[in-house]
Design a protein around this motif. Structure first.
Motif, PDB file in Angstrom:
ATOM      1  N   GLY A 174      21.038  -1.456 -31.245  1.00 14.29           N
ATOM      2  CA  GLY A 174      20.052  -0.987 -32.205  1.00 14.29           C
ATOM      3  C   GLY A 174      18.745  -1.746 -32.291  1.00 14.29           C
ATOM      4  O   GLY A 174      17.930  -1.440 -33.167  1.00 14.29           O
ATOM      5  N   SER A 175      18.500  -2.715 -31.425  1.00 13.30           N
ATOM      6  CA  SER A 175      17.280  -3.501 -31.579  1.00 13.30           C
ATOM      7  C   SER A 175      16.164  -3.049 -30.638  1.00 13.30           C
ATOM      8  O   SER A 175      15.004  -2.991 -31.040  1.00 13.30           O
ATOM      9  N   TRP A 176      16.505  -2.736 -29.411  1.00 15.48           N
ATOM     10  CA  TRP A 176      15.497  -2.303 -28.436  1.00 15.48           C
ATOM     11  C   TRP A 176      15.761  -0.841 -28.061  1.00 15.48           C
ATOM     12  O   TRP A 176      16.851  -0.507 -27.599  1.00 15.48           O
ATOM     13  N   ALA A 177      14.756  -0.002 -28.211  1.00 16.19           N
ATOM     14  CA  ALA A 177      14.883   1.381 -27.750  1.00 16.19           C
ATOM     15  C   ALA A 177      14.925   1.397 -26.222  1.00 16.19           C
ATOM     16  O   ALA A 177      14.412   0.487 -25.570  1.00 16.19           O
ATOM     17  N   ASP A 178      15.530   2.452 -25.676  1.00 12.24           N
ATOM     18  CA  ASP A 178      15.631   2.551 -24.216  1.00 12.24           C
ATOM     19  C   ASP A 178      14.266   2.488 -23.541  1.00 12.24           C
ATOM     20  O   ASP A 178      14.137   1.983 -22.432  1.00 12.24           O
ATOM     21  N   ASP A 179      13.255   3.020 -24.226  1.00 15.31           N
ATOM     22  CA  ASP A 179      11.931   3.089 -23.599  1.00 15.31           C
ATOM     23  C   ASP A 179      10.975   2.036 -24.149  1.00 15.31           C
ATOM     24  O   ASP A 179       9.757   2.175 -24.041  1.00 15.31           O
ATOM     25  N   ALA A 180      11.508   0.962 -24.718  1.00 16.82           N
ATOM     26  CA  ALA A 180      10.634  -0.070 -25.296  1.00 16.82           C
ATOM     27  C   ALA A 180       9.896  -0.865 -24.218  1.00 16.82           C
ATOM     28  O   ALA A 180       8.734  -1.234 -24.397  1.00 16.82           O
ATOM     29  N   VAL A 181      10.567  -1.129 -23.115  1.00 19.36           N
ATOM     30  CA  VAL A 181       9.936  -1.940 -22.063  1.00 19.36           C
ATOM     31  C   VAL A 181       9.087  -1.030 -21.179  1.00 19.36           C
ATOM     32  O   VAL A 181       9.610  -0.149 -20.489  1.00 19.36           O
ATOM     33  N   LEU A 182       7.786  -1.238 -21.228  1.00 18.27           N
ATOM     34  CA  LEU A 182       6.867  -0.431 -20.427  1.00 18.27           C
ATOM     35  C   LEU A 182       6.516  -1.152 -19.126  1.00 18.27           C
ATOM     36  O   LEU A 182       6.336  -0.527 -18.102  1.00 18.27           O
ATOM     37  N   ALA A 183       6.403  -2.469 -19.181  1.00 19.13           N
ATOM     38  CA  ALA A 183       6.007  -3.271 -18.006  1.00 19.13           C
ATOM     39  C   ALA A 183       4.812  -2.620 -17.321  1.00 19.13           C
ATOM     40  O   ALA A 183       4.779  -2.437 -16.107  1.00 19.13           O
ATOM     41  N   ASP A 184       3.841  -2.286 -18.116  1.00 26.08           N
ATOM     42  CA  ASP A 184       2.646  -1.592 -17.633  1.00 26.08           C
ATOM     43  C   ASP A 184       1.599  -2.644 -17.257  1.00 26.08           C
ATOM     44  O   ASP A 184       0.869  -3.161 -18.121  1.00 26.08           O
ATOM     45  N   ALA A 185       1.525  -2.950 -15.975  1.00 31.50           N
ATOM     46  CA  ALA A 185       0.634  -4.023 -15.527  1.00 31.50           C
ATOM     47  C   ALA A 185      -0.826  -3.632 -15.752  1.00 31.50           C
ATOM     48  O   ALA A 185      -1.649  -4.459 -16.154  1.00 31.50           O
ATOM     49  N   ALA A 186      -1.159  -2.367 -15.519  1.00 30.26           N
ATOM     50  CA  ALA A 186      -2.563  -1.940 -15.655  1.00 30.26           C
ATOM     51  C   ALA A 186      -3.028  -2.075 -17.103  1.00 30.26           C
ATOM     52  O   ALA A 186      -4.109  -2.590 -17.387  1.00 30.26           O
ATOM     53  N   ALA A 187      -2.180  -1.632 -18.035  1.00 29.30           N
ATOM     54  CA  ALA A 187      -2.560  -1.705 -19.443  1.00 29.30           C
ATOM     55  C   ALA A 187      -2.299  -3.099 -20.030  1.00 29.30           C
ATOM     56  O   ALA A 187      -2.743  -3.388 -21.151  1.00 29.30           O
ATOM     57  N   GLU A 215      16.178  -7.662 -23.499  1.00 29.98           N
ATOM     58  CA  GLU A 215      15.854  -6.252 -23.340  1.00 29.98           C
ATOM     59  C   GLU A 215      17.141  -5.487 -22.986  1.00 29.98           C
ATOM     60  O   GLU A 215      18.136  -6.098 -22.600  1.00 29.98           O
ATOM     61  N   PRO A 216      17.144  -4.162 -23.115  1.00 27.74           N
ATOM     62  CA  PRO A 216      18.397  -3.414 -22.901  1.00 27.74           C
ATOM     63  C   PRO A 216      18.978  -3.663 -21.507  1.00 27.74           C
ATOM     64  O   PRO A 216      18.278  -3.571 -20.505  1.00 27.74           O
ATOM     65  N   SER A 217      20.259  -3.980 -21.486  1.00 31.01           N
ATOM     66  CA  SER A 217      20.949  -4.232 -20.218  1.00 31.01           C
ATOM     67  C   SER A 217      21.644  -2.949 -19.781  1.00 31.01           C
ATOM     68  O   SER A 217      21.736  -1.998 -20.559  1.00 31.01           O
ATOM     69  N   PRO A 218      22.139  -2.899 -18.543  1.00 27.26           N
ATOM     70  CA  PRO A 218      22.682  -1.621 -18.047  1.00 27.26           C
ATOM     71  C   PRO A 218      23.726  -0.976 -18.969  1.00 27.26           C
ATOM     72  O   PRO A 218      23.683   0.222 -19.198  1.00 27.26           O
ATOM     73  N   GLN A 219      24.650  -1.783 -19.484  1.00 25.90           N
ATOM     74  CA  GLN A 219      25.692  -1.200 -20.349  1.00 25.90           C
ATOM     75  C   GLN A 219      25.399  -1.393 -21.842  1.00 25.90           C
ATOM     76  O   GLN A 219      26.146  -0.897 -22.670  1.00 25.90           O
ATOM     77  N   ALA A 454      16.829   5.099 -31.715  1.00 27.23           N
ATOM     78  CA  ALA A 454      15.714   5.535 -30.876  1.00 27.23           C
ATOM     79  C   ALA A 454      14.454   5.318 -31.691  1.00 27.23           C
ATOM     80  O   ALA A 454      14.447   5.544 -32.904  1.00 27.23           O
ATOM     81  N   ARG A 455      13.387   4.874 -31.051  1.00 29.61           N
ATOM     82  CA  ARG A 455      12.176   4.643 -31.850  1.00 29.61           C
ATOM     83  C   ARG A 455      11.622   5.980 -32.325  1.00 29.61           C
ATOM     84  O   ARG A 455      11.789   7.007 -31.659  1.00 29.61           O
ATOM     85  N   PRO A 456      10.959   5.966 -33.457  1.00 32.46           N
ATOM     86  CA  PRO A 456      10.389   7.213 -33.979  1.00 32.46           C
ATOM     87  C   PRO A 456       9.391   7.789 -32.977  1.00 32.46           C
ATOM     88  O   PRO A 456       8.681   7.038 -32.308  1.00 32.46           O
TER      89      PRO A 456
END
Lengths: 458, 458
Positions: A174-187, A215-219, A454-456
């Motif tokens: 419940g702490s990190w949403a699946d899509d929280a990590v963007l790792a967006d180098a350009a931004a 950050e979310p691990s595989p399982q 899931a994040r809003p």
């Protein structure tokens, strides 16, 4: 098509696990438990044998019931010295690709915040091959080590454990949403702060106010193992466990337990195949029945009956040093409920067990049975176990390490494969995917899934 | 003959350690911090470069001072996510033979009994190559994670730490005699119970009544690292540390600290060479000065000033988001004593630092200086540091990982070797033997040696 049979290897980061005395066998490598190469070699053997996993026991304390002190345990090396099991996993993970790791960690002695990070770290490093055997402790000596007078009472321990599970589920799920990590180098954005949530847990025993550090691990939540067979333990297992280990000397003991756990899980809305069950068993297999029997006899020459009773005393709370070897143990009362002793003596209500017979039984492979024979003989017996009890496989103890596991991989696995009762290759994916053929994450009906977040939407 | 120069690599199990923003560099592998192969490759590079060790930082909490919340830290990935460092060691130990591992563990969040076993386990598995960087914590967010309102006050933390050290010294040094383990197969005796002693520790903060669970490991007490530079921290370090990490941007800052610590240690009866000191520094080295400068310029294009101020805010307790970039920070007061900020601003009392300049300075390699140039240029500067400050070597931060360390191994080490200022092979033995050329165990005058125990003669 008959149900495939699954194998776990049962090991411990110590000299004498469940076969006290066998460390003295000339081919045994138990003294190498402190060496990484022992564990790396073992993990490769198990992966060659297509084992589901390596299950690592642990105990934070000393078997000091026998004789009223730790002397016997030290003399026989029975689970003391015992090193930390988690630290074995990374080296074995680097040497393998599929093998799972079920590691025992006693939640009574690990603050949940750091523990949750440790398991997330292992889930990352193993690429989703970590499992946790949830243990609440049974030795008073462990409580003393932590500055307490004795263990928390048995049923209370499960109340503490429920609070602990809620805390770690929140961190994992419940702490990190699946899509929280963007790792967006350009931004220049690594994680989206809107996708990471502070966990506020205000339980009766544990309080946390923090982000999970990983950050979310595989399982996310590791595959959950449990071994409880007391009524409180069974309810806990029915709610949380995905894999259950049980031990008893006969099918007659195991079959009703399997049924009871499946019924308890069904009452909680979990499907019948939500829990895999593994029964403790030791295989001594060679090319022929005669060779295997000779090997068994050779092993028995190194068996250590006092070491076995030291273990039994710790498991049951009964000081076996005070009993006559020929005394009948059938009716010794054990206040800890369904004890290890009852596991044996209830196997056959008509049989009378003496202390000596208990020692002999337990001295190779612990409470489980020892199955001796050619690949065909052993396979017959294992098929009977699975078909008559409803278990899914075995938690295989060793007599001589790693010889016992090498023999299983070399002799028994090919025979079971010929019979269509054993996999011929690993499935891809995480341990949870390999075990259940579904998602890497907890299934929706599992108690831990309620803590997902899931994040809003933006 | 001039004193040889020693290298540690400074790393962390996270994305952005001390060079926030550089994870975006095309050759940087920071995103692989979750993968065992990253760490295994790194350990081999460091061993090729004959580094003393890999030093793993850790922090149990979030840098949430900048902007009053964790948002900036998450966005920039500054030390969050951060995984457990201890679990990296076994895989790297299996891939190397000599490299040491200095791992940060915050004693405020690890019960001593289990922690002592964890370190003993690592000392066994690495065959005596483990060190512990003793940290007492500096982020309130970590305390909240453990259910407390805030950190223990600074000086009190060292009182807690002293009690903790007494407890773990007793376990490591005083529970098992050197000759307790007999492993006598013929007699059937693993350990002599007379050689194993129960530890009864009744301290103000920690209580233990137990045997240590691990048999004696090669070093017993891991090599002890410390980084405290406050007065309370300095006394603690002078008493316990065998290696000290310090950070400041110039020789002028570092030299008096080295002298102060050596004087404090001498007052405690420790010889002048009992403590090795390493100063934080980042090397950007290439075949020529021009190439190195071009590389530095290229790195700076990826530097992340807000990420740097997020770290500075956590280290100092000052919310830099509220300060104008052109404000002078010289006289900002910091209630935590000698802070990271003072480490910079005191470098040159005549210089005036703006927030922007602090951000720029810290954004590659943290508080230490960045030395850029050909092998000859960098070697000159490093020799000056060692000769003018009395330090023994450097704790080398990275800009781009693992490129920075590969460049040091390939370009700088051979130049220092040509000058006779760097080893050409490893000594044999444990980390402590390699570092000090003496025993694998704590020296007799060390505070921990007082806890040694020999079993009574028979």
């Amino acid at each position: 098509m008959s149900k495939p049979i699954r194998f776990n290897a049962f090991e411990m980061n110590c000299v004498a696990h469940q076969s006290p005395g066998l460390w003295r066998h000339p081919r045994d490598r138990s003294r190498d438990y402190k060496r990484l190469d022992y564990w790396i070699d073992l993990s490769r053997t198990l992966e060659r044998g297509l084992f589901d996993g390596l299950f690592l026991a642990d105990v934070l304390g000393v078997y000091d019931v026998f004789g009223g002190g730790p002397e016997a345990a030290l003399r026989h090396g029975t689970q003391i010295p015992v090193n930390d099991p988690l630290l074995l996993v990374p080296a074995m993970a680097a040497a393998t690709r599929h093998l799972g790791f079920g590691v025992t960690v006693n939640l009574s002695f690990e603050p949940p915040y750091g523990f949750a990070r440790r398991m997330s770290t292992l889930d990352h490093l193993t690429e989703g091959r970590i499992g946790w055997n949830i243990v609440t402790g049974y030795l008073d000596s462990a409580a003393k080590a932590a500055g307490r007078a004795r263990q928390t009472a048995h049923d209370d321990r499960y109340a503490v454990a429920e609070d602990y599970m809620a805390a770690v589920y929140k961190l994992w799920e419940g702490s990190w949403a699946d899509d929280a990590v963007l790792a967006d180098a350009a931004a220049g954005v690594f994680a989206d702060p809107a996708g990471v949530r502070r966990i506020e847990h205000r339980g009766p025993h544990f309080q946390i106010d923090a982000l999970h550090l990983s950050e979310p691990s595989p399982q996310r939540t590791p595959v959950l193992y449990q071994a409880g067979t007391s009524p409180a333990g069974r309810d806990f297992a029915a709610r949380h466990a995905e894999c259950i280990f049980m031990s008893g000397p006969s099918r007659k003991v195991i079959a009703p337990r399997v049924a009871a756990i499946r019924a308890a899980a069904a009452r909680l809305g979990r499907p019948p195949d939500a829990i895999l069950m593994f029964s403790l068993l030791t295989v001594i297999v060679a090319a022929t029945d005669e060779e295997a029997q000779a090997r068994h006899d050779e092993y028995r020459a190194y068996a250590d009956h006092e070491g076995a009773l030291t273990l039994m005393s710790g498991w049951t709370g009964i000081d076996f040093s005070k009993l006559d070897p020929d005394a009948v143990v059938q009716h010794v009362e054990n206040d800890a409920g369904r004890s290890a002793l009852e596991n044996i003596t209830r196997a056959d209500p008509d049989r009378v067990w003496t202390v000596r017979q208990v020692a002999e039984h337990v001295s190779i492979g612990g409470i489980g049975p020892v199955v001796v024979g050619s690949p065909g003989t052993v396979a017959d017996e294992l098929e009977r176990w699975v078909d008559e009890t409803g278990i899914d496989g075995f938690n295989l103890a060793f007599a001589v390490r790693p010889e016992t596991f090498r023999d299983v991989a070399d002799h028994l696995v090919p025979e079971l494969q010929r019979r269509g009762r054993y996999r011929t290759s690993y499935a891809e994916g995480t341990l949870r995917e390999k075990l259940f053929g579904r998602s890497a994450r907890l299934p929706g009906e599992h108690a831990g899934a309620a803590y997902r977040w899931a994040r809003p939407a933006l």
